[in-house]
Design a protein around this motif. Structure first.
Motif, PDB file in Angstrom:
ATOM      1  N   ARG A 166       0.797  -8.323  -1.517  1.00  0.00           N
ATOM      2  CA  ARG A 166       1.127  -6.538  -1.379  1.00  0.00           C
ATOM      3  C   ARG A 166       2.159  -6.383  -0.200  1.00  0.00           C
ATOM      4  O   ARG A 166       1.540  -5.740   0.472  1.00  0.00           O
ATOM      5  CB  ARG A 166      -0.494  -5.923  -1.519  1.00  0.00           C
ATOM      6  CG  ARG A 166      -1.225  -6.204  -2.696  1.00  0.00           C
ATOM      7  CD  ARG A 166      -2.764  -5.986  -2.440  1.00  0.00           C
ATOM      8  NE  ARG A 166      -3.032  -4.592  -2.380  1.00  0.00           N
ATOM      9  CZ  ARG A 166      -4.144  -4.096  -2.214  1.00  0.00           C
ATOM     10  NH1 ARG A 166      -5.271  -4.949  -2.068  1.00  0.00           N
ATOM     11  NH2 ARG A 166      -4.292  -2.731  -1.892  1.00  0.00           N
ATOM     12  N   ASN A 167       3.055  -6.733  -0.242  1.00  0.00           N
ATOM     13  CA  ASN A 167       3.862  -6.719   0.803  1.00  0.00           C
ATOM     14  C   ASN A 167       4.475  -5.262   1.310  1.00  0.00           C
ATOM     15  O   ASN A 167       4.676  -4.950   2.188  1.00  0.00           O
ATOM     16  CB  ASN A 167       5.064  -7.795   0.892  1.00  0.00           C
ATOM     17  CG  ASN A 167       4.756  -9.179   0.692  1.00  0.00           C
ATOM     18  OD1 ASN A 167       3.663  -9.642   1.402  1.00  0.00           O
ATOM     19  ND2 ASN A 167       5.428  -9.979  -0.115  1.00  0.00           N
ATOM     20  N   ALA A 168       4.658  -4.428  -0.056  1.00  0.00           N
ATOM     21  CA  ALA A 168       5.142  -3.091   0.252  1.00  0.00           C
ATOM     22  C   ALA A 168       4.033  -2.471   0.856  1.00  0.00           C
ATOM     23  O   ALA A 168       4.244  -1.468   1.727  1.00  0.00           O
ATOM     24  CB  ALA A 168       5.434  -2.389  -0.914  1.00  0.00           C
ATOM     25  N   GLU A 169       2.592  -2.703   0.495  1.00  0.00           N
ATOM     26  CA  GLU A 169       1.722  -1.993   1.338  1.00  0.00           C
ATOM     27  C   GLU A 169       1.387  -2.577   2.851  1.00  0.00           C
ATOM     28  O   GLU A 169       0.976  -1.783   3.687  1.00  0.00           O
ATOM     29  CB  GLU A 169       0.348  -2.286   0.446  1.00  0.00           C
ATOM     30  CG  GLU A 169       0.314  -1.618  -0.882  1.00  0.00           C
ATOM     31  CD  GLU A 169      -0.990  -1.823  -1.729  1.00  0.00           C
ATOM     32  OE1 GLU A 169      -2.077  -1.294  -1.593  1.00  0.00           O
ATOM     33  OE2 GLU A 169      -0.756  -2.848  -2.437  1.00  0.00           O
ATOM     34  N   ALA A 170       1.544  -3.673   2.992  1.00  0.00           N
ATOM     35  CA  ALA A 170       1.642  -4.230   4.291  1.00  0.00           C
ATOM     36  C   ALA A 170       2.781  -3.440   5.193  1.00  0.00           C
ATOM     37  O   ALA A 170       2.368  -3.090   6.364  1.00  0.00           O
ATOM     38  CB  ALA A 170       1.948  -5.803   4.323  1.00  0.00           C
ATOM     39  N   ALA A 171       3.960  -3.323   4.761  1.00  0.00           N
ATOM     40  CA  ALA A 171       4.923  -2.907   5.269  1.00  0.00           C
ATOM     41  C   ALA A 171       4.599  -1.129   5.576  1.00  0.00           C
ATOM     42  O   ALA A 171       4.747  -0.795   6.729  1.00  0.00           O
ATOM     43  CB  ALA A 171       6.268  -2.946   4.437  1.00  0.00           C
ATOM     44  N   GLU A 172       3.999  -0.581   4.736  1.00  0.00           N
ATOM     45  CA  GLU A 172       3.240   0.938   4.814  1.00  0.00           C
ATOM     46  C   GLU A 172       2.518   0.850   6.154  1.00  0.00           C
ATOM     47  O   GLU A 172       2.579   1.787   6.886  1.00  0.00           O
ATOM     48  CB  GLU A 172       2.871   1.411   3.492  1.00  0.00           C
ATOM     49  CG  GLU A 172       2.482   2.651   3.677  1.00  0.00           C
ATOM     50  CD  GLU A 172       3.566   3.575   4.150  1.00  0.00           C
ATOM     51  OE1 GLU A 172       3.055   4.790   4.670  1.00  0.00           O
ATOM     52  OE2 GLU A 172       4.559   3.588   3.805  1.00  0.00           O
ATOM     53  N   VAL A 173       1.452  -0.166   6.039  1.00  0.00           N
ATOM     54  CA  VAL A 173       0.576  -0.028   7.121  1.00  0.00           C
ATOM     55  C   VAL A 173       1.179  -0.388   8.400  1.00  0.00           C
ATOM     56  O   VAL A 173       0.863   0.213   9.663  1.00  0.00           O
ATOM     57  CB  VAL A 173      -0.364  -1.122   6.851  1.00  0.00           C
ATOM     58  CG1 VAL A 173      -1.527  -1.374   8.215  1.00  0.00           C
ATOM     59  CG2 VAL A 173      -1.386  -0.709   5.664  1.00  0.00           C
ATOM     60  N   ARG A 174       2.205  -1.211   8.502  1.00  0.00           N
ATOM     61  CA  ARG A 174       2.900  -1.469   9.778  1.00  0.00           C
ATOM     62  C   ARG A 174       3.816   0.017  10.168  1.00  0.00           C
ATOM     63  O   ARG A 174       3.890   0.350  11.417  1.00  0.00           O
ATOM     64  CB  ARG A 174       4.076  -2.487   9.479  1.00  0.00           C
ATOM     65  CG  ARG A 174       3.880  -3.851  10.040  1.00  0.00           C
ATOM     66  CD  ARG A 174       4.899  -4.701   9.877  1.00  0.00           C
ATOM     67  NE  ARG A 174       4.546  -6.050   9.998  1.00  0.00           N
ATOM     68  CZ  ARG A 174       4.256  -6.691   8.945  1.00  0.00           C
ATOM     69  NH1 ARG A 174       4.460  -6.145   7.493  1.00  0.00           N
ATOM     70  NH2 ARG A 174       3.716  -8.005   9.008  1.00  0.00           N
ATOM     71  N   ARG A 175       4.354   0.742   9.060  1.00  0.00           N
ATOM     72  CA  ARG A 175       4.819   2.017   9.459  1.00  0.00           C
ATOM     73  C   ARG A 175       4.020   2.831  10.175  1.00  0.00           C
ATOM     74  O   ARG A 175       4.167   3.618  11.024  1.00  0.00           O
ATOM     75  CB  ARG A 175       5.628   2.459   8.406  1.00  0.00           C
ATOM     76  CG  ARG A 175       7.151   1.810   8.032  1.00  0.00           C
ATOM     77  CD  ARG A 175       7.833   2.477   6.868  1.00  0.00           C
ATOM     78  NE  ARG A 175       7.123   2.456   5.620  1.00  0.00           N
ATOM     79  CZ  ARG A 175       7.343   1.514   4.929  1.00  0.00           C
ATOM     80  NH1 ARG A 175       7.960   0.542   5.329  1.00  0.00           N
ATOM     81  NH2 ARG A 175       6.733   1.630   3.717  1.00  0.00           N
ATOM     82  N   GLU A 176       2.819   3.036   9.626  1.00  0.00           N
ATOM     83  CA  GLU A 176       1.645   3.983   9.945  1.00  0.00           C
ATOM     84  C   GLU A 176       1.325   3.410  11.481  1.00  0.00           C
ATOM     85  O   GLU A 176       1.113   4.352  12.141  1.00  0.00           O
ATOM     86  CB  GLU A 176       0.443   3.590   8.915  1.00  0.00           C
ATOM     87  CG  GLU A 176      -0.506   4.520   9.510  1.00  0.00           C
ATOM     88  CD  GLU A 176      -2.091   4.550   8.632  1.00  0.00           C
ATOM     89  OE1 GLU A 176      -2.984   4.906   8.994  1.00  0.00           O
ATOM     90  OE2 GLU A 176      -1.915   3.577   7.368  1.00  0.00           O
ATOM     91  N   ALA A 177       1.188   2.213  11.806  1.00  0.00           N
ATOM     92  CA  ALA A 177       0.799   1.787  13.044  1.00  0.00           C
ATOM     93  C   ALA A 177       1.886   2.152  13.844  1.00  0.00           C
ATOM     94  O   ALA A 177       1.335   2.868  15.189  1.00  0.00           O
ATOM     95  CB  ALA A 177       0.579   0.296  13.231  1.00  0.00           C
TER      96      ALA A 177
END
Length: 191
Positions: A166-177
């Protein structure tokens, strides 16, 4: 690690008498002597929780995980409010006993006693190993909601998403962080 554990033992037995001897043995790196001292102390009072806690830590430090397990389980059964031993037991189950479901149970107990972000992140790790991916994700999101400045749950959630494709969701969490000013590399997680 050893210094942290010495603090736990010192607090557990009060650092007087035989407890002080056990601490001194640990400081000298003589864990087998410390174990013998704790066992002798238990011969006087086998239900002394503070001494049992010291023994459990000493056994764990000696990598006697199965022996530590029995003592940790005894402490947890006798002390419904002991968060620290629950954490140690959870990691023993998870990392040395191949008992992820049991780790989930004791981490849930610890989280019920102290629902901080760090403990919730530990719970989520056990949930993931046990195959409860949706629960792990929900627990990590709760950990982030509780403390948006704590990096570790972001990193674990990113890893969970990456491991499950789920790489797109991982990228979203990175952006949130990043939006919250949190670095998500292993070196900066502050575990």
């Amino acid at each position: 690690m050893l210094i942290v554990c010495i603090g736990i033992i010192c607090g557990a037995v009060g650092c007087t008498g035989a407890g002080a001897e056990a601490e001194a043995a640990i400081r000298q790196g003589d864990l087998s002597r410390a174990e013998a001292i704790y066992r002798q102390m238990l011969s006087d009072n086998e239900a002394d929780l503070e001494v049992l806690k010291g023994l459990a830590v000493t056994l764990f430090l000696q990598q006697k995980y199965s022996e530590a397990l029995a003592v940790q389980e005894q402490v947890v059964a006798a002390d419904a409010s002991d968060v620290q031993t629950r954490l140690e037991l959870g990691f023993n189950y998870l990392n040395h006993q191949d008992r992820a479901e049991d780790a989930v149970t004791v981490f849930e107990e610890a989280a019920a006693l102290d629902g901080g972000s760090k403990i919730l992140t530990f719970l989520a790790q056990a949930q993931e190993v046990a195959g409860h991916i949706a629960d792990a994700e929900a627990t990590l999101r709760l950990a982030i909601d509780i403390d948006a400045a704590y990096a570790y749950p972001y990193s674990v959630l990113i890893g969970l998403f990456e491991r499950t494709g789920r790489n797109a969701e991982a990228a979203e969490v990175r952006r949130e962080a990043q939006k919250n000013g949190v670095a998500t590399t292993a070196e900066t997680c502050g575990i």
